[in-house]
Motif scaffolding. Structure first.
Motif, PDB file in Angstrom:
ATOM      1  N   SER A 227       3.047   3.853  -7.380  1.00 32.12           N
ATOM      2  CA  SER A 227       3.986   4.685  -8.124  1.00 32.12           C
ATOM      3  C   SER A 227       5.279   3.935  -8.429  1.00 32.12           C
ATOM      4  O   SER A 227       5.821   4.035  -9.542  1.00 32.12           O
ATOM      5  N   ILE A 228       5.772   3.179  -7.454  1.00 36.68           N
ATOM      6  CA  ILE A 228       7.043   2.470  -7.617  1.00 36.68           C
ATOM      7  C   ILE A 228       6.911   1.274  -8.558  1.00 36.68           C
ATOM      8  O   ILE A 228       7.768   1.051  -9.413  1.00 36.68           O
ATOM      9  N   THR A 229       5.842   0.519  -8.404  1.00 41.69           N
ATOM     10  CA  THR A 229       5.706  -0.741  -9.152  1.00 41.69           C
ATOM     11  C   THR A 229       4.938  -0.604 -10.463  1.00 41.69           C
ATOM     12  O   THR A 229       5.052  -1.450 -11.350  1.00 41.69           O
ATOM     13  N   GLY A 230       4.140   0.438 -10.575  1.00 41.42           N
ATOM     14  CA  GLY A 230       3.281   0.575 -11.752  1.00 41.42           C
ATOM     15  C   GLY A 230       2.059  -0.327 -11.684  1.00 41.42           C
ATOM     16  O   GLY A 230       1.316  -0.442 -12.662  1.00 41.42           O
ATOM     17  N   MET A 231       1.845  -0.975 -10.530  1.00 38.11           N
ATOM     18  CA  MET A 231       0.707  -1.889 -10.359  1.00 38.11           C
ATOM     19  C   MET A 231      -0.441  -1.205  -9.620  1.00 38.11           C
ATOM     20  O   MET A 231      -0.219  -0.276  -8.847  1.00 38.11           O
TER      21      MET A 231
ATOM     22  N   ASP B 127       0.298  -9.497  -4.038  1.00 37.70           N
ATOM     23  CA  ASP B 127       0.651  -9.115  -5.404  1.00 37.70           C
ATOM     24  C   ASP B 127       1.873  -8.196  -5.426  1.00 37.70           C
ATOM     25  O   ASP B 127       2.780  -8.357  -6.259  1.00 37.70           O
ATOM     26  N   PHE B 128       1.877  -7.231  -4.532  1.00 33.93           N
ATOM     27  CA  PHE B 128       3.020  -6.321  -4.458  1.00 33.93           C
ATOM     28  C   PHE B 128       4.292  -7.081  -4.062  1.00 33.93           C
ATOM     29  O   PHE B 128       5.361  -6.876  -4.636  1.00 33.93           O
TER      30      PHE B 128
ATOM     31  N   GLU C  38      -7.685  -3.558  -9.808  1.00 35.72           N
ATOM     32  CA  GLU C  38      -7.874  -4.685 -10.722  1.00 35.72           C
ATOM     33  C   GLU C  38      -8.692  -5.806 -10.093  1.00 35.72           C
ATOM     34  O   GLU C  38      -9.517  -6.442 -10.750  1.00 35.72           O
ATOM     35  N   ARG C  39      -8.472  -6.043  -8.798  1.00 33.13           N
ATOM     36  CA  ARG C  39      -9.165  -7.143  -8.108  1.00 33.13           C
ATOM     37  C   ARG C  39     -10.454  -6.686  -7.423  1.00 33.13           C
ATOM     38  O   ARG C  39     -11.187  -7.494  -6.872  1.00 33.13           O
TER      39      ARG C  39
END
Length: 217
Positions: free
Chosen positions: A182-186, A204-205, A191-192
């Protein structure tokens, strides 16, 4: 008995008159509804107050007392009224209230959306204290706390959340991932195609956080 019956009669009469288009009794019944911490009646009072442009004027201390005397579900209703009038619960009262609900295993507190919104406001200026409190709390408090952090959207919490992401408790790890997403949009795990607490996901984060810090400088 007589006191309770007297309250019921006055409350019912005042709300009935308001329903019939005669709101003059609303100011008179407001104090007794507050005194009895009657959230159901207060909901009606607030509804008519909105309709007639007579929003109840209530001292902050009365708001606080009414909210902290309720369980998670009813407390959330009180929080919704407080937010509509620009009120929030002071940080220390908020933490004491959540602590009490956790001790009573009141799971409704975790999903109480209005309390969540209010909490984001209440922890401002107390972030370090809040993280320290979470480090010494149990699963329910931390689940709630992580959701507050996720709702805050503050990038400053990312390193703290990464510590919870590696928690042996899968539910805490999952909550942390959702907050980080939620915070990063990632969504690096998706994906991995990796587990949410995989070191590469955590990297990644962390890299995103560090890159954002450098950009802001």
């Amino acid at each position: 008995y007589h006191s309770s019956r007297g309250y019921f009669v006055r409350k019912t009469a005042g709300l009935t008159l308001a329903k019939m288009g005669m709101p003059f009794a609303l100011p008179a019944i407001t104090p007794i509804i507050i005194e009895h911490n009657d959230v159901s009646a207060f909901s009606e009072l607030f509804k008519f107050g909105n309709y007639y442009g007579m929003i109840p004027q209530i001292p902050d201390e009365s708001w606080y007392a009414m909210m902290v005397s309720q369980n998670g579900g009813l407390g959330d209703r009180v929080a919704s009224f407080m937010l509509q009038t620009g009120k929030t619960l002071p940080y220390n009262l908020l933490i004491s209230y959540i602590d009490e609900r956790c001790v009573k295993n009141d799971a409704a507190i975790i999903d109480a959306q209005n309390i969540l919104v209010m909490s984001v406001i209440s922890i401002q200026g107390h972030e370090t204290e809040f993280m320290r409190k979470m480090e010494n709390s149990g699963r329910m408090f931390n689940t709630w706390g992580i959701r507050v952090i996720g709702r805050s959207g503050s990038m400053n919490f990312v390193p703290f959340l990464l510590r919870f992401l590696g928690n042996v408790d899968e539910s805490i790890s999952q909550e942390s991932y959702l907050a980080l997403r939620s915070i990063t949009g990632m969504d690096p795990a998706q994906e991995r195609k990796l587990a949410i607490n995989n070191p590469e996901v955590m990297y990644d984060f962390k890299k995103f956080y560090l890159d954002m810090r450098r950009t802001r400088k």
